[in-house]
Scaffold this motif. Sequence first.
Motif, PDB file in Angstrom:
ATOM      1  N   LYS A  30       0.699  -1.352   0.181  1.00 28.13           N
ATOM      2  CA  LYS A  30      -0.149   0.271  -0.143  1.00 28.13           C
ATOM      3  C   LYS A  30       0.610   1.107   0.396  1.00 28.13           C
ATOM      4  O   LYS A  30       0.347   2.416  -0.669  1.00 28.13           O
ATOM      5  N   PHE A  34       1.224   6.085  -2.160  1.00 31.94           N
ATOM      6  CA  PHE A  34       1.293   7.390  -1.258  1.00 31.94           C
ATOM      7  C   PHE A  34       2.408   7.751  -1.284  1.00 31.94           C
ATOM      8  O   PHE A  34       3.174   8.940  -0.420  1.00 31.94           O
ATOM      9  N   ARG A 160      -0.404  12.219   3.445  1.00 36.26           N
ATOM     10  CA  ARG A 160      -1.750  12.065   3.654  1.00 36.26           C
ATOM     11  C   ARG A 160      -1.145  10.014   4.253  1.00 36.26           C
ATOM     12  O   ARG A 160      -1.973  10.034   5.712  1.00 36.26           O
ATOM     13  N   VAL A 164      -1.092   8.826   9.083  1.00 32.90           N
ATOM     14  CA  VAL A 164      -1.495   7.632   9.527  1.00 32.90           C
ATOM     15  C   VAL A 164      -0.036   7.125  11.049  1.00 32.90           C
ATOM     16  O   VAL A 164       0.243   5.994  11.030  1.00 32.90           O
TER      17      VAL A 164
ATOM     18  N   ALA B  56     -13.934  10.810   2.949  1.00 34.79           N
ATOM     19  CA  ALA B  56     -13.227   9.286   2.145  1.00 34.79           C
ATOM     20  C   ALA B  56     -11.907   9.483   2.243  1.00 34.79           C
ATOM     21  O   ALA B  56     -10.596   8.741   2.356  1.00 34.79           O
ATOM     22  N   ARG B  57     -11.093  10.177   1.355  1.00 32.75           N
ATOM     23  CA  ARG B  57     -10.300  10.797   0.724  1.00 32.75           C
ATOM     24  C   ARG B  57      -8.828  10.910   2.374  1.00 32.75           C
ATOM     25  O   ARG B  57      -8.392  10.156   2.105  1.00 32.75           O
ATOM     26  N   ALA B  60      -8.615   7.704   4.512  1.00 40.17           N
ATOM     27  CA  ALA B  60      -8.221   6.505   2.870  1.00 40.17           C
ATOM     28  C   ALA B  60      -6.657   5.830   3.868  1.00 40.17           C
ATOM     29  O   ALA B  60      -7.299   5.022   3.848  1.00 40.17           O
ATOM     30  N   PRO B  61      -5.935   6.866   4.330  1.00 43.90           N
ATOM     31  CA  PRO B  61      -4.621   5.981   4.802  1.00 43.90           C
ATOM     32  C   PRO B  61      -4.929   5.644   6.366  1.00 43.90           C
ATOM     33  O   PRO B  61      -3.914   4.192   6.515  1.00 43.90           O
ATOM     34  N   LEU B  63      -7.366   3.788   6.991  1.00 40.92           N
ATOM     35  CA  LEU B  63      -8.776   3.401   6.673  1.00 40.92           C
ATOM     36  C   LEU B  63      -7.027   1.709   5.743  1.00 40.92           C
ATOM     37  O   LEU B  63      -6.727   0.349   6.834  1.00 40.92           O
ATOM     38  N   ALA B  64      -6.367   2.574   5.069  1.00 46.54           N
ATOM     39  CA  ALA B  64      -5.091   1.469   5.032  1.00 46.54           C
ATOM     40  C   ALA B  64      -4.095   0.595   5.366  1.00 46.54           C
ATOM     41  O   ALA B  64      -4.241  -1.009   5.205  1.00 46.54           O
ATOM     42  N   ASN B 132      -9.088   3.840  -3.039  1.00 44.91           N
ATOM     43  CA  ASN B 132      -7.769   3.898  -2.951  1.00 44.91           C
ATOM     44  C   ASN B 132      -7.308   3.530  -4.301  1.00 44.91           C
ATOM     45  O   ASN B 132      -7.345   2.188  -3.686  1.00 44.91           O
ATOM     46  N   ASP B 133      -6.597   3.977  -5.096  1.00 38.33           N
ATOM     47  CA  ASP B 133      -5.988   2.638  -6.338  1.00 38.33           C
ATOM     48  C   ASP B 133      -7.201   1.955  -6.891  1.00 38.33           C
ATOM     49  O   ASP B 133      -6.162   0.366  -6.712  1.00 38.33           O
ATOM     50  N   ARG B 134      -7.992   2.454  -6.627  1.00 35.85           N
ATOM     51  CA  ARG B 134      -8.925   1.562  -7.250  1.00 35.85           C
ATOM     52  C   ARG B 134      -9.542  -0.387  -6.427  1.00 35.85           C
ATOM     53  O   ARG B 134     -10.071  -0.785  -6.872  1.00 35.85           O
ATOM     54  N   GLU B 135      -9.102   0.513  -5.389  1.00 35.48           N
ATOM     55  CA  GLU B 135      -8.814  -0.261  -4.220  1.00 35.48           C
ATOM     56  C   GLU B 135     -10.203   0.125  -2.789  1.00 35.48           C
ATOM     57  O   GLU B 135     -10.130   1.327  -3.096  1.00 35.48           O
ATOM     58  N   LEU B 137     -11.488   0.861   0.120  1.00 35.99           N
ATOM     59  CA  LEU B 137     -11.139   0.670   1.852  1.00 35.99           C
ATOM     60  C   LEU B 137     -12.063   0.367   2.971  1.00 35.99           C
ATOM     61  O   LEU B 137     -11.945  -0.280   4.081  1.00 35.99           O
TER      62      LEU B 137
END
Lengths: 171, 472
Positions: A30, A34, A160, A164, B56-57, B60-61, B63-64, B132-135, B137
């Motif tokens: 992942k 980023f 971003r 995290v 969402a944006r 996203a990280p 969640l990722a 994110n990136d078609r995925e 999350l």
Amino acid sequence: MLALLLSLPALAQTGGRAAEIQIKAAFLYKFGGFVEWPPKAFVEPDAPFVIGVLGADVLAGELEQLVSGRTVHDRRVAVRRLRRSDSLAGLHVLFVGQSEDARLPEILQAARGQAVLLVTESEDALAQGSMINFVTVADKVRFDVALPPAERGQLKISSRLLGVARRVISG
Amino acid sequence: MELLSPRSVRQKLVGLVLVATLAAILVAILAMIAYDLRLYHTSWIADLETQAELVARTSAPALAFDDARVAQENLELLRYRPKVRAAALYDARGKLFARFAPDPELTFPSMPEADGVRLDGDDLVVFKRIVNDRETLGTVYLRADYELYDRLLGYLGIAAVVLVAAMLVAYFLSRVLQAVVTRPLLAIADVAREVTEKRNFSLRAQKLSRDEIGMLAEGFNTMLAEMERLNAELEQRVRERTAQLEYTNRELEAFCYSVSHDLRAPLRAIDGFSQALVEDFPKELPEAAQRFLSRIRSSTQRMGQLIEDLLNLSQVSRVSLERQEIDITEIAKQVTADLRGREPERRIEISIAEGLRAEGDPRLLRAAIENLVGNAWKFTSKTERPRVEIGARREGAPPTFFVRDNGAGFDMAYAAKLFGAFQRLHSNTDYPGTGIGLATVQRIMHRHGGRIWADAQPGKGAVFFFTLEPDG
């Protein structure tokens, strides 16, 4: 792919080494989304996004399963298991497992200034030139980020992602 | 009430303006409200979708990289959007990952729904996939106030106030402005009323405007002028005709009078010389000649009487009426006494009611009563037990007097002919008379404003009723 993603937090909860490796593999993949690489990092238009794994075969296995059919920056993802003597050329991400702790400074030194995202899982790795270093906090996999080495490699790490990170070392 | 059933053009105009204003403002306000609510609806939904996209944006990280704390921090930024009542993040498996709600009692859906916006009670609920990136999350969940109904209520309140204010303004404005329309109209109406009341056709309406009402005023004035002209013409014609009639009438009466008067002299000569012949030559004249002479005399006397009656009849029309209190009982007594004096041998029962009084001309009324009582006297001459009654009917106004006899009577079929001059229902040989008496009586009653009518049965007698005042 979804099955793997879905299973991710569950494994994190159960803990254990296997889960940790799976999570690290997923994170490793992942991170690519980023981070921005300089154009020169991709020689051909359809060149794959290459993740090199050194000294972490189990993780490499997980990663290979994980990335099959996936893309990063619209590129196919390829996993390359490296040996100590292997060149870093063509890599976009390099993960150095804990087993290579002893040689870490040397490896990091070799990669210094290259457009390769260096990811490690060793204490103090950031001080030695790593860009992202996994840590385990309260049974959860987290990571610290060091910006100066990334800047030297002309990599742009998204804020971003920094959001995290457990810790961000800058300047 | 005034507006619902307007009595004047003024009220109608004001009502018209108010209704039009009401309709226009209602339509405008409703359109504005509809537009605004629609705008609110679409923009609020767009706003929330944008917000969901932003969350969402930024999430996203988190969640990722499985960072619930950062996700939580991201969500808590929404406290600066007080309309957002609750927010949550679900991970890719649909498990609640992070949540935020100022109101601790709010519950969160256990599973995310499909992407979209929907109304849930008074709230808008948004679900948005985090890709994110078609995925995929995870999913963002937002619950926000949907104030359409509050806004609607607010607008309706404002609308009510605006409506009242506008109606008040419209009312006062129209009260002031209606004069522009009504003043010329009222001016015409006033003139029309005055013309009707005073029958004054010389009035003219003022032309106060150049519109249809001005045309109306012009038309009205033209009509008035025409009416004035016609009226004047008519009056002139009536005057002329009246003068002509009066002249003719005078001529006729003068003629009648002089003829009657002049006829009397030769008649008197014929009667006088006939009498002289009978008296001066009683022996020389054969009996047959004397009989003829006597018939000549009775004929001349009858003609004299006729002339006398005709003179009376014309006099009734000519003399002026003098109204005064009259004792009819007294007159009736005098008349009957007179008749008894003339024919003392007749046995006849006469009853006269006491206290009969009336207003009228004494001379004319005496003539009328003489005629009526005389008729009764005359037509009972062949009755076995003759009876004449003079009285009044008590009930009703005006007072009705009557003269009743039990004499010859007549057939009611001929009642209409009764009061015409020279109309006789009996032969002269049975009951002598000129046929002018009742005509004279009727003329007297008419001159008093009253009337005369009769009721009779052949052989049983007759009643003559009369009044001296108009009916009712």
